[in-house]
Every structure is written in C-alpha cells, then in structure tokens.
Write a protein that holds these residues in place. Structure first.
Motif, PDB file in Angstrom:
ATOM      1  N   ASP A   1      20.508 -35.365 -23.321  1.00 61.08           N
ATOM      2  CA  ASP A   1      20.100 -36.470 -22.455  1.00 61.08           C
ATOM      3  C   ASP A   1      18.597 -36.707 -22.568  1.00 61.08           C
ATOM      4  N   LEU A   2      17.833 -35.633 -22.651  1.00 59.39           N
ATOM      5  CA  LEU A   2      16.390 -35.748 -22.847  1.00 59.39           C
ATOM      6  C   LEU A   2      16.086 -36.435 -24.175  1.00 59.39           C
TER       7      LEU A   2
ATOM      8  N   ARG B   1      14.961 -43.664 -26.740  1.00 59.64           N
ATOM      9  CA  ARG B   1      14.914 -45.015 -26.168  1.00 59.64           C
ATOM     10  C   ARG B   1      13.502 -45.377 -25.736  1.00 59.64           C
ATOM     11  N   GLY B   2      12.793 -44.423 -25.152  1.00 60.36           N
ATOM     12  CA  GLY B   2      11.423 -44.662 -24.727  1.00 60.36           C
ATOM     13  C   GLY B   2      10.484 -44.972 -25.884  1.00 60.36           C
TER      14      GLY B   2
ATOM     15  N   ARG C   1      26.610 -40.146 -27.491  1.00 60.04           N
ATOM     16  CA  ARG C   1      25.935 -41.016 -26.533  1.00 60.04           C
ATOM     17  C   ARG C   1      25.418 -42.311 -27.177  1.00 60.04           C
ATOM     18  N   TRP C   2      25.093 -42.262 -28.473  1.00 63.79           N
ATOM     19  CA  TRP C   2      24.613 -43.432 -29.194  1.00 63.79           C
ATOM     20  C   TRP C   2      25.754 -44.166 -29.903  1.00 63.79           C
TER      21      TRP C   2
ATOM     22  N   ARG D   1      18.008 -38.485 -25.876  1.00 69.81           N
ATOM     23  CA  ARG D   1      18.410 -39.895 -25.783  1.00 69.81           C
ATOM     24  C   ARG D   1      17.331 -40.707 -25.066  1.00 69.81           C
ATOM     25  N   ASN D   2      16.862 -40.204 -23.933  1.00 74.60           N
ATOM     26  CA  ASN D   2      15.832 -40.909 -23.176  1.00 74.60           C
ATOM     27  C   ASN D   2      14.524 -41.003 -23.951  1.00 74.60           C
TER      28      ASN D   2
END
Length: 65
Positions: free
Chosen positions: A4-5, A11-12, A58-59, A7-8
C-alpha cells in the motif's frame, strides 16, 4: 502494509506500474522486479515477490514468472 505504501508512493510521483516479473530463483529464494514508468522513463525496482505481486494486483497489471 508495504504494498500500500508503494502504491501511494508511485501515485504521488505520477508513476505507473507496468508489470511485475518474478525473475529468478537463487539458493531457494525467489526474486522479483517491479517495472514502472515515470515521466517517460522506465524504472526497474527489485522487490520481494510477495510485495511485487500484491502491488501488481492493486494496479491491475501483468505478472510474469
């Protein structure tokens, strides 16, 4: 969680995960590479297979072994 980290973070940074490759088995340990694009540049990141696969799910990107 780590994926999750990641992924974020991706995206960031306006990056896109293109694929995950479980690339080798060495000394009974699997290794993976996360292939991303950011700003028109391709970046390969070494990863644990479990985190790479979770990130790919997740992607919604391909997973190769």
């Amino acid at each position: 969680m780590t994926h999750d980290l990641l992924r974020n973070l991706a995206r960031g940074l306006n990056a896109v995960v293109r694929k995950v490759v479980v690339s080798e088995l060495r000394d009974e340990t699997y290794y993976a590479v996360i292939w991303m694009e950011q700003g028109g540049e391709t970046v390969a990141l070494d990863s644990r297979p479990s985190d790479a696969i979770a990130l790919a799910l997740r992607w919604d990107c391909p997973i190769y072994a």
